[in-house]
Scaffold this motif. Structure first.
Motif: not given
Length: 542
Positions: A152-153, A178-179, A132-133, A184-187
């Motif tokens: 990448f999550g 987890g949320e 999570t963030v 949460c960003g990306g590739p």
């Protein structure tokens, strides 16, 4: 008359009710408290919304802190900022699709991340199930970092400065594992937050690890490329400077501080007597700062990223290599070391979701996929062993391996079995069934395995560089010494028990020890019969 009489009856009942003194007393108290509560609640709502209420509280805080503020205006600024943060309404940072985040972190944008040259070069950790963030921010803040980034999550990176260009916010589009409602960003894209460290973070960069006293390298400018003279030198000053420079080593040489990474020119393998480095720091009389010939070395909290990139094999492997071990013999740790040393993922004969969630991405691949460097297995049957072309066989002291596997079975990968399990019927039954398997597992692989490279867990711990180098060479890869030195700096990974909950008694009975000692002798003889070194001395019965 009848209606008047009927109306008088209720009044008479009420009058009689209040004539009872105890009841009357408590009734009045109840009415009083109810009325007071209503008045208090009404005043609270009006006060919060009133134009002068907030200013009144601010002036009160300022007056109470006035004398202290005159002696430390910076502290007042910090405290006033904290009070303002607490009163701030639900302001949102970052892209509009993101939920409100914690007030001590500010979203600053989406940034490009390169696996060869990270945007944030501090510590990192992965969790492909519960990231999570907030969790990423908290982990980075606890270590004193200024920035936290998610990718990448499921991947979290920390750092003191951003060393990459920014990208469009739309490119950071992966939900947190987890949320789901947060991004949460990306590739190869980082969602980066600036952290406002709390006052509890007394030292900005946290604690450093003392590595020892070492002789000055022959070519110091090449071995440690960055240096500076620091007035009133102290360990903290050198560590802080090297942390800001994103270097994992802080090296003190009198009044000069060097920063760098372990390299073949300065490998930290030849430790000197600490007495050679005794030279009081100018800025701290109880610390040693080394001298021109002998350097004091500390490891900062900056993560050495030279060995962090990992991939699947670019072409399908022609041979299947097993990483075989009895459970509890350090297989997961060995996988961690091999992945860092080679840059390629390892696979598994099984599927363990918790390992996948911690970054072992080869866990989901079928063990015959050919995309991974080697395959974890605890199997010991002839058919299963002959399915592999070669194998690295991990062996560990059975006394330690049995306890490790018992802890894993009842407490998880890094947990501990409870006292009830140790003292109950589970432990004797476990030893009875698993101790013979420890021996038969090794004997089967020695007998049926085609090309077996034996590694003892204890030898790998004692001399990681040499033993891991041998494992990489056995896998048919060219050895990178810089990469191996990087592995040494982060050898533990995420799967090491803390050691804080050791048993206060010996769980092995004399009968258990007698049986296990006989098994050790059998394995030792089998190894020597194949012209291999026997088990390490600490295995043998005394």
């Amino acid at each position: 008359v009848a209606p008047e009489a009927s109306m008088a009856k209720p009044l008479l009942k009420i009058q009689r009710y209040f004539r009872r003194k105890p009841v009357r007393f408590f009734s009045l108290i109840l009415l009083y408290l109810t009325a007071g509560s209503l008045v208090f609640l009404h005043a609270g709502f009006v006060g919060d919304n009133g134009p002068g209420a907030r200013g009144g509280r601010d002036s009160l805080i300022a007056s109470e802190m006035g004398s202290w503020a005159s002696s430390d205006t910076r502290g007042l600024g910090l405290m006033s900022r904290v009070f303002k943060e607490k009163r701030r309404s639900g302001r949102r940072f970052g892209p509009p699709w993101m939920k409100k985040t914690r007030q001590e972190a500010k979203y600053i944008g989406c940034y490009i991340d390169d696996t060869q040259k990270r945007a944030l070069r501090g510590v990192s950790f992965f969790d492909y199930k519960k990231m999570t963030v907030f969790r990423c921010q908290d982990n980075c803040a606890e270590r004193g970092y200024m920035f936290a980034g998610l990718e990448f999550g499921a991947e979290c990176y920390c750092g003191h400065k951003i060393q990459a260009p920014n990208a469009s916010d739309s490119e950071c589009n992966m939900e947190c594992k987890g949320e789901k409602s947060n991004v949460c960003g990306g590739p190869n894209r980082l969602s980066i937050y600036r952290l406002e460290l709390s006052q509890e973070s007394a030292r900005r960069y946290g604690s450093a690890i003392f590595k020892g006293c070492f002789h000055r390298p022959d070519n110091v400018t090449l071995a440690l490329p960055f240096s500076a003279v620091i007035q009133n030198m102290s360990v903290d000053k050198c560590v802080d400077m090297c942390t800001e420079r994103e270097k994992s080593l802080a090296v003190l040489a009198g009044d000069r501080c060097y920063c760098g990474f372990p390299t073949p020119l300065f490998s930290l393998h030849e430790l000197e007597d600490e007495g050679m480095c005794l030279n009081r720091c100018q800025g701290e009389e109880f610390e040693s700062c080394g001298n021109d010939k002998y350097f004091v070395v500390y490891q900062t909290q900056v993560q050495d990223n030279r060995c962090m990139d990992r991939h699947f094999l670019p072409t399908r492997a022609k041979q299947l290599v097993a990483l075989a071990s009895f459970p509890g013999a350090g297989n997961t740790w060995a996988r961690h070391l091999i992945e860092l040393a080679t840059g390629f993922y390892t696979g598994s004969y099984y599927f363990d979701g918790s390992l996948y969630n911690k970054g072992f991405k080869g866990e989901r691949d079928h063990w015959r996929s050919g995309r991974t460097m080697c395959i974890k297995t605890h199997e010991s049957g002839r058919k299963e062993i002959e399915a592999f072309d070669s194998s690295i066989l991990m062996i560990r002291n059975p006394y330690k391996a049995l306890m490790a596997e018992f802890n894993r079975k009842y407490g998880g990968h890094i947990g501990f079995a409870s006292q009830a399990h140790w003292r109950g019927k589970e432990w004797p039954e476990f030893v009875k069934n698993y101790a013979p398997w420890w021996a038969s597992h090794t004997l089967d692989w020695l007998h049926y395995g085609r090309n077996v490279h034996v590694v003892h867990f204890e030898d790998l711990k004692r001399d990681l560089f040499t033993k891991l180098k041998g494992m990489v060479e056995f896998l048919g890869l060219k050895v990178s010494e810089d990469r191996l030195l990087c592995v040494e700096g982060q050898k533990d990974g995420n799967f090491k028990r803390s050691g804080l909950r050791k048993l206060e008694y010996d769980p092995y009975t004399p009968e258990m020890r007698s049986n296990i000692n006989e098994l050790i002798r059998t394995v030792d003889a089998a190894l020597k019969k194949r012209n291999m070194s026997g088990v390490p001395e600490e295995y043998m019965p005394r």
